[in-house]
Design a protein around this motif. Sequence first.
Motif, PDB file in Angstrom:
ATOM      1  N   LEU A   1      32.049  42.591  42.623  1.00 20.00           N
ATOM      2  CA  LEU A   1      32.778  41.839  41.607  1.00 20.00           C
ATOM      3  C   LEU A   1      32.127  40.496  41.311  1.00 20.00           C
ATOM      4  O   LEU A   1      32.665  39.677  40.578  1.00 20.00           O
TER       5      LEU A   1
ATOM      6  N   LEU B   1      34.260  34.359  35.230  1.00 14.93           N
ATOM      7  CA  LEU B   1      35.613  33.813  35.130  1.00 14.93           C
ATOM      8  C   LEU B   1      35.619  32.332  35.504  1.00 14.93           C
ATOM      9  O   LEU B   1      36.150  31.483  34.782  1.00 14.93           O
TER      10      LEU B   1
ATOM     11  N   PHE C   1      43.297  29.928  37.522  1.00 15.91           N
ATOM     12  CA  PHE C   1      42.533  29.178  36.508  1.00 15.91           C
ATOM     13  C   PHE C   1      43.363  28.939  35.265  1.00 15.91           C
ATOM     14  O   PHE C   1      43.289  27.881  34.647  1.00 15.91           O
TER      15      PHE C   1
ATOM     16  N   LEU D   1      33.981  42.503  48.402  1.00 15.91           N
ATOM     17  CA  LEU D   1      34.032  42.686  46.953  1.00 15.91           C
ATOM     18  C   LEU D   1      32.774  42.133  46.280  1.00 15.91           C
ATOM     19  O   LEU D   1      32.845  41.562  45.210  1.00 15.91           O
TER      20      LEU D   1
ATOM     21  N   VAL E   1      42.543  40.257  43.683  1.00 16.01           N
ATOM     22  CA  VAL E   1      41.688  39.062  43.743  1.00 16.01           C
ATOM     23  C   VAL E   1      41.365  38.550  42.349  1.00 16.01           C
ATOM     24  O   VAL E   1      41.524  37.363  42.038  1.00 16.01           O
ATOM     25  N   LEU E   2      40.907  39.461  41.482  1.00  9.75           N
ATOM     26  CA  LEU E   2      40.548  39.016  40.133  1.00  9.75           C
ATOM     27  C   LEU E   2      41.763  38.477  39.388  1.00  9.75           C
ATOM     28  O   LEU E   2      41.700  37.435  38.737  1.00  9.75           O
TER      29      LEU E   2
ATOM     30  N   LEU F   1      44.096  25.308  33.707  1.00 10.06           N
ATOM     31  CA  LEU F   1      43.750  24.967  32.324  1.00 10.06           C
ATOM     32  C   LEU F   1      44.985  24.553  31.540  1.00 10.06           C
ATOM     33  O   LEU F   1      44.934  23.641  30.711  1.00 10.06           O
TER      34      LEU F   1
ATOM     35  N   LEU G   1      42.713  35.073  40.771  1.00 15.29           N
ATOM     36  CA  LEU G   1      41.790  34.036  40.277  1.00 15.29           C
ATOM     37  C   LEU G   1      42.138  33.666  38.836  1.00 15.29           C
ATOM     38  O   LEU G   1      42.217  32.480  38.486  1.00 15.29           O
ATOM     39  N   GLY G   2      42.326  34.694  38.007  1.00 18.48           N
ATOM     40  CA  GLY G   2      42.647  34.446  36.606  1.00 18.48           C
ATOM     41  C   GLY G   2      43.904  33.613  36.450  1.00 18.48           C
ATOM     42  O   GLY G   2      43.949  32.655  35.677  1.00 18.48           O
TER      43      GLY G   2
ATOM     44  N   ILE H   1      43.135  45.635  46.121  1.00 14.16           N
ATOM     45  CA  ILE H   1      42.624  44.337  46.580  1.00 14.16           C
ATOM     46  C   ILE H   1      41.759  43.711  45.497  1.00 14.16           C
ATOM     47  O   ILE H   1      41.891  42.522  45.168  1.00 14.16           O
ATOM     48  N   ALA H   2      40.846  44.530  44.935  1.00 17.29           N
ATOM     49  CA  ALA H   2      39.953  44.003  43.901  1.00 17.29           C
ATOM     50  C   ALA H   2      40.749  43.459  42.714  1.00 17.29           C
ATOM     51  O   ALA H   2      40.522  42.324  42.246  1.00 17.29           O
TER      52      ALA H   2
END
Lengths: 263, 195
Positions: free
Chosen positions: B75, B82, A20, B72, A12-13, A24, A16-17, A8-9
Motif C-alpha cells: 500500500l 494520500l 487527514f 502492508l 488503515v487507508l 484539513l 488515514l483518510g 486491515i488494509a
Amino acid sequence: MNISNILIAAGVLGGLGLIFGLVLGIASKVFEVHKDERLAKIMEVLPCANCGGCGFAGCGSFAQAVIDGKAPVSSCSVGGAACAEKVSDIMGVESSFVRKTARVKCVATCNESPARYNYSGTTSCKAANRLGGGPKSCSYGCMGFGSCVSVCEFDAMHIVDGIAVVDMESCTACGKCVEACPKGLIEIVPENNKYFVACNSKDKGSDMKNTCSVGCIACKLCVKACEYDAIEVKDNLAVIDTVKCTSCGACFEKCPRKIIKEF
Amino acid sequence: MDTLWRLVAISISAILVQNFVLVRFLGCCPFLGVSKKINTALGMGGAVIFVMALASLLTWLVQYFLLAPLGLDYLQTIAFILVIASLVQFVEMVLIKNMPALYDSLGIYLPLITTNCAVLGVTILSQTNGYNLLESVVFATAAAVGFTLAIVLFAGIRERLEESDIPEFMKGFPIALISASLISLAFFGFQGFNL
C-alpha cells in the motif's frame, strides 16, 4: 485469501483518510480568508468577457476595484447602463452611467464638396486617403467609402448620400469606427450633448470657398454667443467642450453656415 | 562523524550528481511551467523544499509505524500519495492566508506538486535506499535544493531568451525544451562521482 488482511488494509487507508480529512477541515477554518460577499454578486452581474476595456486586468480585478472604491461603478462599457445600475444597487450607491455615442464630423456630400478627381481604386477609406487626401475637394472630409461601416459590429454606421451617418440607437460607443477612420472624423461624445460641430476642416475660411460650401469658416460668432465658454476655435475649426456645454443652443442659432447640428 | 559524512554524501548526490530534475527527469512539469521569472522560480523552489521535507518525514513515519508492522508494504504508493495530497492542500491554505502574492504567482503549479512525480519519487527512493528518518529528511531537503538550483538556473536562462532573436517557430516551449536538454547534458558531467 484471508479476509482480515483486506479488512486491515482497508482500515488503515480509511483511517488515514479520515484523520487527514479532519486535519484539513480544521485547518480550513483556522486559515480562512474572508472574501467580501459583494465580490461574488458583482461578478454575476458583469458580462465577464474579460476584455480589459475598463482598464483592469479582467472582470475579477474590476469587481475588487469597485469594492475598494478605486473604480467608478459605471466603468464597464460592455455591460452598459443595465450593468452599471445593477452594480450600483449592489454597492448601494447612485447610478451615474452616461450614455455615449459616435458622431461623424462631416455633412458635405458631393454637392457641397465636389470631387477633385475620378477615383477608381479599392473602396477603402485608408487606401483612398493615401492619394493626396482622397477624391473630395475638402481633404478633411468624409469620403464615404465605408471603412467605418465594415468594422461596426452593431450595424450603427451607414453611408447615406456618400457620407457616413451614425444610428444613435444602435451605437454602443465601442470606438472601433474611431480607429477605422483615417481622417479622425468620428468622435465619441455623451449622448445628451445635443449640439455638435459637423465639420473637421482645418482650412482657412478664405480657402473654403474652393473646397466646401457648408464647412466651418472659423468666423467665431459661436464663440461670442456662448455664455459658458464651451466653444473655441482651434486650427480654423470650432470645437465644443462636451464637459462645459449645457446644450443651450446659442451657438446653433448664431452659426451663419448652419454647420452646428442639433440632435 | 560517520553519520555527518554520510549525510554530506547524500546531499551532494541529491543536489548535483543525481539532480532530480536534470538527471532523474522527475518534476519536469513545474520545472518548465514556473521557470519564466527568477522570482517565481525561487518561490516555487521554496514551496517544493517545504513540501518535500515534510512529506518525507510524514511518509517515513507512516511506513515505519503503520505499513511495515502490519505487512502492508504494497500500500506504499497509495498511502504516500494520500499523505502528500493532504500536505499540499494544507500548504495551499497557509499560503492563501499568509502569502497571497506568492500564491497568485504560483497559480496552478502549487496543486501540481501533489501529482508531481518528484515528491512521490523522493519518498519512495528514501525507502528503496533504506534511509533512516534523519537521512530521509536530509535526502528530501537536498533533492528539493537541487530542484531549486535547477529551476532558478533555468529561469535565468529563460529570462535572457525572452530578449534574444529566436525564429518564430522556436519561440516559447521549443527553445525552452532544447535549452533544458543542454543544461541536463551539462549536469550529466557529474556522473561517475561515487559518494
